[in-house]
Design a protein around this motif. Structure first.
Motif, PDB file in Angstrom:
ATOM      1  N   GLU A 268      -5.936  -1.359  -9.006  1.00  0.00           N
ATOM      2  CA  GLU A 268      -5.591  -1.300  -7.588  1.00  0.00           C
ATOM      3  C   GLU A 268      -4.773  -2.523  -7.177  1.00  0.00           C
ATOM      4  O   GLU A 268      -3.740  -2.415  -6.497  1.00  0.00           O
TER       5      GLU A 268
ATOM      6  N   ALA B 119      -3.837  -6.720  -0.949  1.00  0.00           N
ATOM      7  CA  ALA B 119      -3.121  -5.699  -0.192  1.00  0.00           C
ATOM      8  C   ALA B 119      -2.126  -6.342   0.765  1.00  0.00           C
ATOM      9  O   ALA B 119      -0.993  -5.868   0.932  1.00  0.00           O
TER      10      ALA B 119
ATOM     11  N   ARG C 195      -0.797  -2.564  -6.004  1.00  0.00           N
ATOM     12  CA  ARG C 195      -0.454  -3.073  -4.672  1.00  0.00           C
ATOM     13  C   ARG C 195       0.564  -4.203  -4.749  1.00  0.00           C
ATOM     14  O   ARG C 195       1.440  -4.314  -3.899  1.00  0.00           O
TER      15      ARG C 195
ATOM     16  N   GLY D 243       0.745  -7.698  -1.252  1.00  0.00           N
ATOM     17  CA  GLY D 243       1.578  -6.590  -1.698  1.00  0.00           C
ATOM     18  C   GLY D 243       2.485  -6.081  -0.594  1.00  0.00           C
ATOM     19  O   GLY D 243       3.664  -5.790  -0.825  1.00  0.00           O
TER      20      GLY D 243
ATOM     21  N   VAL E  76      -0.387  -1.505   6.715  1.00  0.00           N
ATOM     22  CA  VAL E  76      -1.226  -1.127   5.579  1.00  0.00           C
ATOM     23  C   VAL E  76      -2.661  -1.084   6.084  1.00  0.00           C
ATOM     24  O   VAL E  76      -3.245  -2.129   6.383  1.00  0.00           O
TER      25      VAL E  76
END
Length: 688
Positions: free
Chosen positions: A394, A333, A398, A336, A196
């Motif tokens: 966001e 992130a 995620r 996720g 990512v």
């Protein structure tokens, strides 16, 4: 039962931060406090992974207690033939931490496969420590740029090497793999986490710090953008435009105002999202160009450095990004990525850590995310252009918390996300004014409110309002729930719900609760936002609804019906109302533990309870606090929030046929994430 899990790299790198976060998150859902430890650290400044775990998981031990020795000390001891002394020192420091924490995450030394075999930074050294600690081991393989065959071979080798060294392997993780990948069958689970870019890319702030740059334009949000690529601007404008890429940091001489303006224009026009601009050679840009860039409102940072473009690019390319507590976007992130690749339910079962009876704030918040992900629902957020809503979106996407629809003009939303440097591409964008659903919604609303004299023409105007449009999406099944209120009043948020969705049969009044996340526990307060002065029957409804909501979120409901007197110590209309409500609750729900009338101190403090109500099952142990009126409830929750530093999540609506929840206009991004997760869980419960 494994109380400790040990991460070790297999080869240099591997991105242990992502895996450490994921495992810490699993443990934090089960125990009220976790610990972290690193056997070896560089010794010069805080260790990034250890600092991240210490801050995010609120480890209440000094940072300096959480590591063993420095690499320099370890090397010296090994060189003197004192390896066992090294082991003993590290184990002694580890045990001191372990004794104070129900579960531990240990992040092993940074493996160096070019080191001398006698160097402590080797797989055998980590395996030995894991055995001494009584830890299960998770080897982390760096899959960046590797093909499937190479990663599979590394996974097999990691498992067998550690098993041969006597370590107990919990699972094998290949991190940062280039795409979907199936790992070989092993006696333990093997997971592949895809690369990512947001996790591993440095931020503009990290680049600026490494380069010693001066900030000419931009704010803290601009500095938080991810740098996914570097583009050197030295040619003419058309050439630069051909080479701009998403998330690129443009590096160009300070006297090239034409390239600065061109990059800004391309960004604002939506041609490409630029991370920022670095102006080299210490040259200051023409003030007229800077005024033009400021007028374009790009939202990205402009930096100035004294080095030339070549040296700036060379230095920038060596900067490694990593999650940190200061950058929640990167942390979310990473989590996720971990949760999308790892079977967290199975891995938690294999860890077999006994779950704490007490529900702490961190456990509660993590449980919200976990439960929402398990029963993913579709929610609508009417305030689609609010910056906090966009940032929360966001994170929610995620983490896989919910599918989301944002209301607003798509062009406006897209432009703002580009300016903020965030990615919400997984969300649906709908403009109520132009939506194909508007006519249908107008018909529905006119029919629902015909008894109030609402005609079709008026309804057509009303349903274009985002909160009405979102509520009708829920009413017609296009969304399972709605969250609003970041820039609307409570009345503007819940009035459409009262008109369209209405209350559950048998419940006389819709109400609300706040989840009060204190330092060591989670309490539930109701009603602090909706009903000004409920009568006894309504107060009983509020108490029963609040108890059911509390149980739904994993907290045992012990209900305190609050008053200014305890038991029979006082008299008056207000006391009698609470006494009557308490009687109704007991009659309607004999399964609930309820006490009232009771004062707040007797409800929460065991010492006071022992004096005032010594035989009560609720006094001193209450988890649900029902206030007699809105004035008392609203002031009390705000007083506790401010004076005790509690996080107030809510108001969470209850008693409606479908979940619609209100946000405070001062809501933070974290508040929005929590409220959306709560709404998703409520939506799943409605369907069940």
């Amino acid at each position: 039962m494994a109380r400790s899990v040990y991460l070790t790299s297999v080869g240099h790198g591997g991105g242990k931060s992502t895996v450490a976060l994921g495992l810490a998150e699993l443990l934090s859902r089960q125990v009220e406090r976790i610990g972290a430890f690193r056997p070896l650290t560089a010794g010069s400044g805080p260790d990034p992974i250890l600092a991240l775990l210490h801050d995010r998981y609120r480890i209440d031990l000094p940072y300096d207690d959480l590591h063993g020795v420095s690499y320099a000390e370890a090397t010296a001891l090994v060189a003197d033939g004192r390896r066992e002394e090294l082991i003993s020192r590290i184990v002694e420091r580890y045990r001191a931490v372990e004794r104070r924490c129900p579960a531990m995450v240990v992040v092993g030394s940074d493996f160096d496969d070019t080191a001398d075999p006698g160097n402590p930074r080797e797989l055998a050294f980590n395996a030995r420590l894991a055995t001494e600690f009584g830890s299960v081991v998770v080897p982390v393989i760096d899959g960046f740029g590797q093909d499937a065959e190479t990663v599979a071979a590394a996974a097999r080798g990691a498992y067998h090497d550690l098993a041969d060294l006597g370590a107990t392997v919990l699972a094998v993780v290949a991190n940062r793999v280039p795409g979907p990948m199936t790992l070989p069958d092993l006696p333990v689970p093997a997971y592949a986490i895809e690369e990512v870019p947001t996790v591993s890319a440095p931020t503009v702030a990290e680049v600026a710090a490494a380069l010693g740059a001066t900030l000419l334009a931009g704010d803290e949000h601009a500095l938080g953008r991810d740098v996914l690529d570097y583009v050197v601007g030295a040619a003419h404008v058309p050439t630069l435009l051909d080479h701009l890429t998403e998330g690129s940091l443009v590096i160009t001489p300070g006297d090239r105002a034409d390239l600065l303006v061109a990059a800004s224009a391309a960004h604002v026009a939506g041609q490409v999202a630029v991370a920022g601009v670095v102006l080299t050679l210490g040259e200051q840009p023409d003030p007229r160009a800077m005024r033009l860039v400021a007028g374009l409102n790009t939202g990205f940072a402009v930096l100035s450095v004294t080095s030339d473009s070549y040296d700036t690019v060379a230095a920038s390319s060596r900067i490694e990004g990593r999650p940190s507590a200061a950058n929640p976007r990167k942390v979310e992130a990473a989590l996720g990525a971990f949760e999308s690749a790892v079977d967290t339910v199975d891995l938690a079962r294999r860890l077999r850590v006994s779950r704490s009876e007490r529900v702490t704030p961190l456990m509660f918040e993590n449980d919200l995310i976990d439960r929402a992900r398990a029963q993913r629902r579709h929610l609508v957020l009417p305030e689609g252009t609010d910056d906090r809503i966009l940032r929360a979106t966001e994170i929610l996407l995620r983490r896989g918390v919910a599918d989301l629809t944002l209301l607003g003009r798509p062009d406006d939303i897209t432009r703002r996300t580009r300016e903020l440097g965030i990615d919400i591409s997984g969300a649906e964008l709908v403009d109520p004014a132009t939506s194909e659903w508007r006519e249908e919604f107008a018909d529905s609303y006119a029919a629902l409110r015909a008894h109030r004299g609402i005609n079709r023409e008026y309804a057509h105007d009303v349903v274009a309002q985002p909160n009405y449009f979102g509520t009708l999406m829920v009413h017609t099944g296009r969304a399972h729930g709605m969250v609003s209120g970041a820039n609307h009043t409570t009345a503007a948020t819940i009035r459409p719900a009262f008109e369209i969705i209405r209350t559950v049969p048998g419940v006389s009044v819709a109400s609300s609760v706040f989840f009060m996340l204190l330092a060591d526990r989670v309490l539930v307060y109701g009603d602090c936002a909706v009903n000004p002065d409920p009568d006894a029957a309504q107060l009983a409804d509020i108490a029963i609804s609040s108890a059911d909501t509390t149980a739904r979120f994993g907290i045992e409901p012990r209900v305190a019906m609050l008053s200014y007197s305890t038991g029979n110590s006082g008299a008056g209309a207000d006391v009698e109302k609470v006494a009557a409500a308490t009687k109704l609750v007991r009659e309607r729900r004999p399964d609930l533990l309820v006490e009232g009338p009771i004062q707040y101190d007797a409800a929460i403090d065991p010492t006071v309870a022992a004096t005032k109500l010594p035989d009560s099952q609720v006094a001193g142990r209450a988890t649900v606090f029902i206030f007699p009126d809105l004035n008392t409830g609203n002031n009390t929750y705000k007083a506790v929030q401010r004076s005790a530093g509690a996080v107030a999540v809510g108001p969470v609506m209850q008693g409606l046929r479908r979940p619609v929840n209100d946000l405070s206009r001062g809501a933070t991004v974290a508040d929005i994430v929590n409220t959306v997760a709560i709404t998703a869980i409520q939506a799943a419960a409605v369907e069940d």
